[in-house]
Design an enzyme around this catalytic site. Structure first.
Site, short mmCIF file in Angstrom:
data_model
loop_
_atom_site.label_atom_id
_atom_site.label_comp_id
_atom_site.label_asym_id
_atom_site.label_seq_id
_atom_site.Cartn_x
_atom_site.Cartn_y
_atom_site.Cartn_z
CE LYS A 124 -22.58 2.99 8.31
NZ LYS A 124 -22.02 3.78 9.44
CD GLU B 220 -23.37 -10.44 17.93
OE1 GLU B 220 -23.97 -9.64 18.69
OE2 GLU B 220 -22.21 -10.80 18.09
CB CYS C 198 -23.01 -7.18 22.32
SG CYS C 198 -21.96 -8.04 21.17
CD GLU D 236 -26.01 -3.70 24.68
OE1 GLU D 236 -26.64 -3.19 23.75
OE2 GLU D 236 -25.22 -4.65 24.52
P1 ADP Z 1 -24.13 1.64 18.65
O1 ADP Z 1 -25.34 1.89 19.48
O2 ADP Z 1 -23.23 0.58 19.14
O3 ADP Z 1 -23.45 2.90 18.17
P2 ADP Z 1 -25.66 1.41 16.30
O4 ADP Z 1 -26.65 0.31 16.20
O5 ADP Z 1 -26.17 2.79 16.53
O6 ADP Z 1 -24.64 0.95 17.37
O7 ADP Z 1 -24.76 1.47 15.01
C1 ADP Z 1 -24.14 0.35 14.44
C2 ADP Z 1 -23.95 0.62 12.96
O8 ADP Z 1 -25.22 0.83 12.36
C3 ADP Z 1 -23.13 1.85 12.64
O9 ADP Z 1 -22.32 1.57 11.51
C4 ADP Z 1 -24.19 2.89 12.31
O10 ADP Z 1 -23.75 3.93 11.48
C5 ADP Z 1 -25.22 2.03 11.60
N1 ADP Z 1 -26.59 2.57 11.61
C6 ADP Z 1 -27.15 3.43 12.47
N2 ADP Z 1 -28.44 3.66 12.15
C7 ADP Z 1 -28.72 2.91 11.05
C8 ADP Z 1 -29.88 2.68 10.24
N3 ADP Z 1 -31.04 3.26 10.50
N4 ADP Z 1 -29.78 1.83 9.20
C9 ADP Z 1 -28.62 1.18 8.95
N5 ADP Z 1 -27.49 1.36 9.65
C10 ADP Z 1 -27.52 2.21 10.70
#
Ligand code: ADP
Length: 497
Positions: free
Chosen positions: A194, A268, A302, A400
């Site tokens: 994903k 991570e 990160c 962060e």
């Molecule tokens: P960032 O803050 O760097 O955008 P995120 O942690 O929000 O990182 O997102 C990283 C990945 O996790 C993306 O592919 C996002 O679509 C996915 N994501 C966001 N929310 C969820 C969730 N509740 N469960 C699983 N995957 C998620």
């Protein structure tokens, strides 16, 4: 802001000319409900292409495909380690052959400079070749048993876990996809990837390359979409492991949601790395290293060294040097030949980062380089920023930010700086600059972080394990340690009658 724009490769134009679909069971398909979303070029804010938005129904289809590709006697389950090894190596070479296409797509989708994207593509190719070697070396051990009067032969086997969901962020889209796919398939798992909603393109291009290379259908599936697509994967009982890179906030949600079928989880997560410069350091190297530590990848990394601690006697000199380095960075369209820093990935990220800089100014901090002002015009451009007169309780110091923002604080003693450096919920990376070998290794050992750099920053290799202490994650990626995270350990006991 744009000069000398590089011409798109015909293959990139062709890729962007058609809406992108999901890769499920070796076929490109629309989302069942027909939904799509736009992916945008952060340098211009223009839509690049529409992308299928997977719902829970599509996730279910992908899990079914990955499961049947995994279960014995599928072609994948019967492929020998040597054939898997050759296939992985071939994929690495195919990435190299299409390196410029991947780099252009990455730069357009993420905003990073083309040169930076080229580096990322090289890492992805190398990752396939490094793990190609491991496919034939997943060995077990024989273990003696002591049962009076009976004979046994006991041994261990490393086996694949099953269906792995890889959920990745937008800062290194192709390399992050490779970080999840490569060790998983090296060990014989199947994968549902994903990609981040902001940057789905190179993962989709990689999906096609994997098919072209001869990876059996269903071994790697790519489902594009938002957080709800990721959440559907994490909740699915047909998924055996989730490998996630992203924010600590989402990491916690994943750890909770994975409990339904107790799937394995590796995480991570975020960081707020301290970078410590002692007065006896090679200051030219330390200044250049501090700027690289904080500003690499538009600060969207990160392991970036965002908290700079400088021993008091050299504080002014280091601040002056890092400010000069920040000002020398040319921020512009990632596709322009003279840009050395691209835009941030999205409007959301742009507003978040500017908000932190403004908040610091309101709290009484000083901007020594950069600006809290919006750049104006199109594109999510933020100048590399250095903030001084910072206190430990300011949000800019604790949170962060994931943007090109460094804070600098003076210190006097080793104990004081170690305590300050470790005073964070994160523990991903840290760094020390000193010519004293004793100080370097002693302080390195005292820092609570998964990676410690001594007199360098961002030096890395696919051979090295990486991961976080504290709320920066669970598990380690890459190297042999990373491979183990994608295996189950089976103990086999045979009675010799
Ligand atoms: P960032 O803050 O760097 O955008 P995120 O942690 O929000 O990182 O997102 C990283 C990945 O996790 C993306 O592919 C996002 O679509 C996915 N994501 C966001 N929310 C969820 C969730 N509740 N469960 C699983 N995957 C998620």
């Amino acid at each position: 802001m744009t000069t000398n724009t590089i011409t798109l490769l015909p293959s990139v134009e062709a890729f962007l000319a058609t809406p992108k679909q999901l890769l499920i069971n070796g076929e490109w398909v629309d989302a069942k409900d027909g939904k799509t979303f736009a992916t945008v070029n952060p340098s211009t804010e223009k839509v690049l292409v529409q992308v299928a938005q997977a719902s829970a129904m599509d996730v279910d289809r992908a899990v079914v495909a990955a499961r049947s590709a995994f279960e014995s006697p599928s072609p994948w389950s019967k492929m020998s380690p040597r054939d898997r090894s050759h296939l992985l190596w071939r994929i690495g070479d195919l990435i190299d052959e299409s390196a410029e296409e991947f780099a252009q797509l990455e730069s357009l989708d993420n905003g990073k400079t083309l040169e930076s994207a080229r580096g990322d593509v090289g890492v992805a190719a190398e990752l396939f070749r490094y793990f190609a070697g491991w496919a034939t070396k997943m060995e077990g051990t024989t273990i003696p048993m002591s049962v009076p009067g009976r004979d046994f032969h006991a041994y261990t086997r490393r086996e694949a876990i099953g269906v792995v969901a890889g959920i990745v962020p937008w800062n290194f889209p192709l390399t992050m996809a490779a970080f999840k796919i490569v060790p998983a398939i090296t060990a014989g798992n199947t994968v549902i990837l994903k990609p981040a909603e902001q940057t789905p393109l190179t993962a989709l291009r990689l999906g096609q390359l994997l098919l072209d290379a001869g990876l059996p259908a269903g071994v790697v599936n790519v489902v594009t979409g938002f957080g709800d697509t990721g959440a559907a994967l994490v909740e699915h009982h047909g998924v055996d492991k989730v490998a996630f890179t992203g924010s600590t906030e989402v990491g916690k949600k994943i750890a909770a949601a994975a409990s339904g079928n107790l799937k394995k989880v590796s995480l991570e997560l975020g960081g707020k790395a301290p970078n410590i410069i002692f007065a006896d350091a090679d200051l030219d190297a330390a200044i250049a290293g501090a700027a690289l530590a904080g500003y690499f990848n538009e600060g969207q990394c990160c392991v970036n060294g965002s908290r700079l601690y400088v021993q008091r006697g050299v504080f002014d000199r280091v601040v002056e040097g890092v400010a000069a380095a920040a000002k020398a960075i040319k921020v512009g369209d990632g596709f322009a030949a003279d840009s050395t820093m691209g835009p941030l990935v999205s409007q959301e990220q742009y507003e978040k980062v500017l908000g932190y800089i403004r908040g610091a100014v309101e709290a009484g901090a000083t901007i020594s380089a950069g600006s809290a002002d919006a750049a104006g015009g199109n594109g999510y451009f933020v100048q590399p920023t250095l903030i001084t007169s910072v206190t430990e309780d300011m949000a800019v110091q604790t949170d962060e930010i994931f943007g090109p923002v460094i804070t600098a604080i003076p210190f006097d003693t080793e104990d004081e700086v170690v305590a300050a450096a470790n005073n964070t919920v994160y523990g991903l990376a840290a760094g020390v600059w000193t010519k004293d070998i004793g100080t370097a290794h002693r302080v390195g050992a005292r820092l609570r972080a998964g990676t410690v750099w001594l007199n360098t920053w961002h030096a890395d290799d696919v051979t090295l394990p990486r991961g976080g202490y504290k709320q920066s994650g669970w598990g380690r990626e890459l190297g042999s340690f990373g491979l183990e995270d994608y295996t189950e350990l089976k103990t086999v006991i045979a009675e010799l009658r």
